[in-house]
Design a protein around this motif. Structure first.
Motif, short mmCIF file in Angstrom:
data_model
loop_
_atom_site.label_atom_id
_atom_site.label_comp_id
_atom_site.label_asym_id
_atom_site.label_seq_id
_atom_site.Cartn_x
_atom_site.Cartn_y
_atom_site.Cartn_z
N SER A 34 -9.94 -1.65 -5.86
CA SER A 34 -9.19 -0.53 -6.43
C SER A 34 -9.33 0.68 -5.53
CB SER A 34 -9.68 -0.21 -7.84
OG SER A 34 -11.05 0.20 -7.80
N GLY A 35 -8.44 1.64 -5.75
CA GLY A 35 -8.51 2.86 -4.96
C GLY A 35 -7.17 3.57 -4.95
N TYR A 36 -6.98 4.42 -3.95
CA TYR A 36 -5.74 5.18 -3.81
C TYR A 36 -4.91 4.60 -2.66
CZ TYR A 36 -7.04 8.85 -7.10
OH TYR A 36 -7.36 9.53 -8.23
N CYS A 37 -3.57 4.49 -2.89
CA CYS A 37 -2.66 4.07 -1.83
C CYS A 37 -1.56 5.12 -1.65
CB CYS A 37 -2.07 2.69 -2.12
SG CYS A 37 -1.21 2.57 -3.70
N GLY A 38 -1.86 6.34 -2.08
CA GLY A 38 -0.99 7.49 -1.96
C GLY A 38 -1.74 8.68 -2.51
N ASP A 39 -1.28 9.88 -2.21
CA ASP A 39 -2.00 11.05 -2.69
C ASP A 39 -2.16 11.04 -4.20
OD1 ASP A 39 -2.24 11.90 -0.11
OD2 ASP A 39 -0.62 13.38 -0.22
N ASN A 40 -1.10 10.59 -4.89
CA ASN A 40 -1.14 10.53 -6.35
C ASN A 40 -0.81 9.12 -6.85
OD1 ASN A 40 -1.57 13.44 -6.93
ND2 ASN A 40 0.41 13.64 -5.89
N VAL A 41 -1.12 8.14 -6.02
CA VAL A 41 -0.80 6.75 -6.36
C VAL A 41 -2.08 5.91 -6.26
CG1 VAL A 41 0.61 4.74 -5.81
CG2 VAL A 41 1.52 7.03 -5.43
N GLN A 42 -2.36 5.15 -7.31
CA GLN A 42 -3.55 4.30 -7.36
C GLN A 42 -3.15 2.83 -7.42
OE1 GLN A 42 -6.80 5.79 -10.02
NE2 GLN A 42 -5.23 7.27 -10.68
N TYR A 43 -4.10 1.98 -7.10
CA TYR A 43 -3.88 0.54 -7.21
C TYR A 43 -5.14 -0.12 -7.78
CZ TYR A 43 -6.88 -0.24 -3.15
OH TYR A 43 -7.96 -0.29 -2.31
N TYR A 44 -4.93 -1.27 -8.38
CA TYR A 44 -6.05 -2.07 -8.88
C TYR A 44 -5.69 -3.54 -8.71
CZ TYR A 44 -9.38 -4.26 -12.05
OH TYR A 44 -10.36 -5.07 -12.57
N TYR A 45 -6.56 -4.26 -8.00
CA TYR A 45 -6.38 -5.70 -7.85
C TYR A 45 -7.41 -6.40 -8.73
CZ TYR A 45 -6.88 -10.39 -5.98
OH TYR A 45 -6.98 -11.75 -5.87
N ASN A 46 -6.90 -7.20 -9.66
CA ASN A 46 -7.75 -7.95 -10.57
C ASN A 46 -7.90 -9.37 -10.03
OD1 ASN A 46 -8.50 -9.73 -12.85
ND2 ASN A 46 -8.41 -7.82 -14.04
#
Length: 415
Positions: free
Chosen positions: A32-44
């Protein structure tokens, strides 16, 4: 009984402990983390799903190893969820996700980055929202199973390599506001026909190269240059209409289009490049308009060993025409139709002996259309009677310096 109860409790505790360990192990593999200034991601890891949410654009990567989730792309075979609010899909975002079969792109997205879905070989269809106005170079390059995709009306450019090697892509509608088609944009696809909108000014190098099933194409007059090898080896292409406005047919533009039987070259074309129609073994007759000033080597060359070649070429220009290169633009044995006492006639006369050319002079072609018929006889008679008509000097059949009824009689007798 107490011993059995105690053992059962221990067993249950052990199972709970192992479950916790497995859960902890799975969780350790989540990313998980950020992939944009205001965009997050989560890999389950457990569900093998990648979720992206937030607002604004995703970051652009420089290659597939530069993405935030680069550690999962090798084994990834799950789903991707892109949340509403994302405005830009980053470059190389899902490159080489070969197991990705479907992706839903929300209507908030306005642009798709370079190579965003490159080599997603399992992707079979994509529905792009009308909000998209920009699709980056190579965005769907190598999506070998892609069969259908729409291009929104706001897209004005098809960038280089965008749909290269989309092996099963058989049909696509180009938006009316399109202005350019980039290099290798649709090369190695299964397109059967393409309508190029009026407004497109350039067709890039090898744009439709190796489109073996492409049968029809009309090139509008808005196109200035048909690029190098643009339709190279489109072996099913039977006819081509080149609209009024096109100035240049670049080298190898229609090379090896084996089924091509007719081509209409507009009277705005100034240059026909080297090998532009080379190996078009079924193209037997070509009319080259007076606008053409340069014809390069092997422009209408033959396919060696095919036994077929260009039979008749009508060259309507009376001014200087530059013939370039080491090899002649027309194969041996071609019948060259041209006007007497013109630069191209002088060139053909010099080359006649060495290339077995037959020269047919267009004497009597009063209306300068490359054809000699009763219409020319009528035009000469009208001119002789004092009508205000435009007439070519070739109407002077007896070379007397005057166009009169005698010329009409001589022409009529020659028909």
């Amino acid at each position: 009984m107490k011993k059995w109860a105690a053992r059962l409790v221990c067993l249950l505790m052990t199972l709970v402990m192992f479950e916790g360990l497995w859960t902890t192990a799975y969780a350790a593999l989540d990313v998980s983390g950020y992939c944009g200034d205001n965009v997050q991601y989560y890999y389950n890891y457990n569900s093998n799903s990648l979720r992206i949410w937030g607002t604004g654009p995703m970051y652009d990567a420089t290659n597939k190893f530069d993405t935030p989730w680069e550690s999962i792309w090798v084994t990834w075979s799950g789903t991707v969820q892109i949340g509403a609010g994302i405005t830009h899909i980053g470059s190389y975002a899902f490159s080489d996700f070969s197991s990705l079969t479907k992706v839903t792109i929300p209507s908030s997205v306005t642009s798709i980055g370079e190579s965003a879905f490159v080599d997603c070989s399992g992707l079979s269809s994509v529905e792009l929202p009308e909000s998209v106005t920009s699709i980056g170079a190579g965005a769907f390059n190598g999506c070998t199973m892609l069969r259908s995709i729409n291009i929104p009306q706001g897209v004005t450019k098809i960038e280089d390599w965008t749909f290269f090697e989309c092996d099963f892509l058989a049909e696509i509608d180009l938006p009316g506001g399109l202005t350019s088609i980039g290099e290798y944009a649709f090369s190695d696809t299964q397109l059967t026909k393409i309508v190029i909108p009026n407004g497109v000014t350039s067709i890039g190098k090898s744009a439709f190269r190796n489109c073996f099933y492409l049968e029809q194409v009309t090139i509008p007059g808005s196109v200035e240059v048909i690029g190098h090898g643009a339709f190279w080896q489109c072996s099913a292409l039977e006819s081509v209409t080149i609209g009024k406005g096109v100035r240049e047919i670049d080298d190898y533009a229609f090379h090896d289009c084996k089924k091509l039987t007719s081509v209409t070259i507009s009277d705005t074309v100034e240059r026909i490049g080297a090998s532009a129609f080379d190996s078009c073994v079924n193209l037997t007759t070509v009319v080259i308009p007076a606008s053409v000033k340069v014809i390069e080597e092997d422009a209408f060359g033959e396919k060696y060993g095919s036994g077929k070649k260009l039979e008749h070429v009508y060259i309507l220009g009376r001014g200087d025409i530059q013939i370039t290169g080491l090899f002649e633009p027309f194969p041996e044995g071609t019948t060259i139709h041209c006007y007497r006492n013109t630069p191209i006639a002088s060139w053909a006369e010099r080359k006649q002996k060495f290339n077995d050319y037959t020269i047919v002079y267009l004497d009597g072609d009063a209306d300068m259309n490359g054809k000699i018929n009763l219409q020319d006889v009528l035009l000469i008679m009208q001119y002789a009677a004092g009508w205000s008509v435009v007439i070519d000097d070739s109407a002077d059949m007896d070379a007397s310096g005057t166009i009169d009824v005698q010329d009409a009689i001589l022409l009529l007798e020659s028909l």
